[in-house]
Design an enzyme around this catalytic site. Structure first.
Site, short mmCIF file in Angstrom:
data_model
loop_
_atom_site.label_atom_id
_atom_site.label_comp_id
_atom_site.label_asym_id
_atom_site.label_seq_id
_atom_site.Cartn_x
_atom_site.Cartn_y
_atom_site.Cartn_z
N ASP A 222 0.88 -1.18 0.00
CA ASP A 222 0.00 0.00 0.00
C ASP A 222 0.91 1.21 0.00
O ASP A 222 1.63 1.46 0.97
CB ASP A 222 -0.88 -0.05 1.26
CG ASP A 222 -1.74 1.20 1.43
OD1 ASP A 222 -1.54 2.17 0.68
OD2 ASP A 222 -2.59 1.18 2.34
N ASP B 150 -6.57 -0.49 -1.50
CA ASP B 150 -5.44 0.45 -1.56
C ASP B 150 -4.10 -0.26 -1.72
O ASP B 150 -3.05 0.35 -1.51
CB ASP B 150 -5.44 1.36 -0.32
CG ASP B 150 -5.43 0.59 0.98
OD1 ASP B 150 -5.31 -0.65 0.95
OD2 ASP B 150 -5.56 1.23 2.04
N TYR C 96 -3.62 9.31 -0.04
CA TYR C 96 -3.65 9.14 1.40
C TYR C 96 -2.64 8.08 1.87
O TYR C 96 -2.61 6.97 1.36
CB TYR C 96 -5.06 8.78 1.89
CG TYR C 96 -5.12 8.98 3.37
CD1 TYR C 96 -5.07 10.27 3.90
CD2 TYR C 96 -5.12 7.91 4.24
CE1 TYR C 96 -5.03 10.47 5.26
CE2 TYR C 96 -5.09 8.11 5.60
CZ TYR C 96 -5.05 9.39 6.11
OH TYR C 96 -4.99 9.60 7.46
N ASP D 13 -7.88 -7.22 0.94
CA ASP D 13 -7.65 -5.92 1.56
C ASP D 13 -8.46 -5.82 2.84
O ASP D 13 -9.55 -6.39 2.93
CB ASP D 13 -8.03 -4.78 0.59
CG ASP D 13 -7.56 -3.42 1.12
OD1 ASP D 13 -6.53 -3.38 1.83
OD2 ASP D 13 -8.22 -2.40 0.83
N TYR E 216 1.06 1.30 14.66
CA TYR E 216 0.04 1.06 13.64
C TYR E 216 0.52 1.47 12.26
O TYR E 216 0.93 2.60 12.05
CB TYR E 216 -1.26 1.82 13.95
CG TYR E 216 -2.22 1.66 12.83
CD1 TYR E 216 -2.88 0.45 12.66
CD2 TYR E 216 -2.41 2.66 11.89
CE1 TYR E 216 -3.72 0.26 11.59
CE2 TYR E 216 -3.25 2.48 10.81
CZ TYR E 216 -3.90 1.27 10.67
OH TYR E 216 -4.72 1.08 9.59
N LYS F 181 -3.39 -2.77 8.18
CA LYS F 181 -3.42 -4.24 8.21
C LYS F 181 -2.56 -4.76 7.07
O LYS F 181 -2.14 -4.02 6.19
CB LYS F 181 -4.86 -4.73 8.10
CG LYS F 181 -5.54 -4.86 9.45
CD LYS F 181 -5.15 -6.14 10.18
CE LYS F 181 -5.75 -6.09 11.59
NZ LYS F 181 -5.01 -6.89 12.55
N ASP F 182 -2.33 -6.05 7.08
CA ASP F 182 -1.28 -6.60 6.23
C ASP F 182 -1.76 -6.96 4.84
O ASP F 182 -0.98 -7.12 3.93
CB ASP F 182 -0.70 -7.81 6.94
CG ASP F 182 -0.61 -7.51 8.41
OD1 ASP F 182 0.30 -6.78 8.79
OD2 ASP F 182 -1.49 -7.96 9.17
N TYR G 235 -5.38 0.25 16.79
CA TYR G 235 -5.48 1.59 17.37
C TYR G 235 -5.97 1.37 18.79
O TYR G 235 -6.88 0.57 18.99
CB TYR G 235 -6.56 2.44 16.71
CG TYR G 235 -6.28 2.99 15.36
CD1 TYR G 235 -6.04 2.17 14.28
CD2 TYR G 235 -6.32 4.37 15.15
CE1 TYR G 235 -5.82 2.70 13.02
CE2 TYR G 235 -6.12 4.91 13.88
CZ TYR G 235 -5.88 4.06 12.83
OH TYR G 235 -5.70 4.59 11.58
#
Ligand code: F6R
Ligand code: MG
Ligand code: MG
Length: 366
Positions: free
Chosen positions: A13, A54, A92, A133, A230, A233-234, A349
């Protein structure tokens, strides 16, 4: 003997469009240009660039073997180029999965995820590439178990003599960085006690027992464990080789008719169903989800990637999608409560340390 072909699927990403929901087409075209150059220079036999949400995935064939420094460096540099574009377009989280400043020999621990296999191309070589994702590597555990160890899913385990001996599962302990292999079907109960805990244990490879042929490979990097903070995610990838003594294409797809619950979703901190979608629907939107999986099918021809076919763009997955939407409705109504929200130690988080600090004087013995 024919020279072996390697298939590498490397993902990162490097910027979301919009938020974390998809990838800007310019990031894809930049990656394609780099791959085209590498093909002309002879590093790659062939390539296909795509995205799931993403995450950009570079699907590449070559003759450099697995864990090749040249291939990993190429992928890293391609992601750096895409990051420059992402920065220019103010995407982003531009460059979010490139965790270090410079490449150092191998992508291990550097952020991008990768699944690789090396094999002698069979007379006909159908392969499926799965990309997910908003979830983690252990998300492949349940479908891999069904594909390679569950006769209620895979008829070939019972009725195809070349599959009847079963498969070996190599499982990684992602916390301790250790691996162990289980021989199935004999050891399925031992296997399940581990892979039923997908936040810690993930199936890395599946091998056919009769001849040791690699049948499946996954990416098992956990970004949060690498970075200690953070970083998203993978969003794992997986390669499954099919047919002729391996699961049929339809047997490898069948587990995804059940949108099983995975960790990820909003802020990498929630459980949600893994929804199988077509490439055009690989855009996690509602509550940054629900987590998605796409599947690209290729026939290899002397290493050329003939395809892809968009395997989940089929009406037979409509029920799984509507079930996933229903499960999302149900789980969402829990709001900040478990089991929708992950247990404290698994959330990516948390405000717990700050809240605890603020309240420390107010905790009294009961
Ligand atoms: C999940 C994911 C997103 C973000 C969320 C908040 O893997 O990437 O759900 O966690 O959109 O992102 P930030 O903190 O960047 O505003
Ligand atoms: Mg992102
Ligand atoms: Mg992602």
């Amino acid at each position: 003997m024919a020279e072996k072909i390697s298939l590498s699927v490397i993902k990162a990403d490097v910027g979301g469009y919009v938020g974390h929901s998809s990838t800007h087409p310019e990031l894809i075209s930049t990656s394609e240009e780099e791959c085209e150059k590498a093909k002309k220079e002879g590093l790659l036999i062939d390539y296909h660039v795509t995205n799931c949400g993403d995450d950009i995935a570079l699907i590449m064939t070559h003759r450099k073997g697995t864990d090749s420094e040249e291939i990993h460096r190429f992928a890293w540099e391609t992601f750096e180029k895409a990051t420059e574009v992402a920065k220019k377009l103010k995407q982003y989280g531009a460059g979010q999965d490139l965790l270090t400043d410079a490449f150092s020999g191998n992508l291990k621990g550097m952020g991008p995820g990768y699944a690789e296999v090396e094999f002698e191309e069979r007379k006909s070589e159908p392969v499926l590439i799965f990309l997910a994702d908003k979830t983690e590597p252990g998300a492949w555990n349940l479908p891999l178990y069904k594909m390679f160890a569950d006769p209620f899913n895979t008829a070939g385990l019972v009725i195809d003599p070349s599959m009847h001996d079963g498969f070996n599962f190599e499982v990684l302990d992602m916390m301790e960085h250790k691996k162990v292999t289980f021989s199935c079907p004999e050891e399925i109960y031992d296997l399940l006690i581990f892979i039923g805990a997908p936040s810690r244990y993930a199936v890395k490879f599946v091998y056919r027992k009769s001849d040791g042929e690699t049948a499946a490979a996954t990416s098992t990097q956990r970004l949060s464990l690498m970075a200690g903070r953070y970083v998203g995610k993978d969003d794992p990838v997986m390669i499954v080789r099919c047919q002729s003594g391996l699961p049929a294409v339809g047997e490898a797809l069948e587990p995804f008719t059940f949108p099983h619950t995975v960790a990820g979703f909003m802020r990498g901190s929630h459980h949600g169903p893994l929804m199988p979608v077509s490439l055009k629907d690989a855009t996690p939107s509602r509550f940054d989800g629900p987590p998605r999986v796409v599947c690209l099918g290729f026939q290899l021809g002397e290493g050329m990637l003939i395809g892809p076919r968009d395997m989940f763009a089929d009406v037979s997955f409509n029920r799984a999608r509507s079930m996933a939407n229903m499960i999302s409705d149900y789980l969402r109504r829990h709001g900040p409560f478990e089991p929708h929200r992950l247990p404290l130690e698994e959330m990516e988080y948390t405000t717990m340390p700050q809240v605890m600090e603020k309240l420390k004087g107010r905790f009294v013995s009961e």
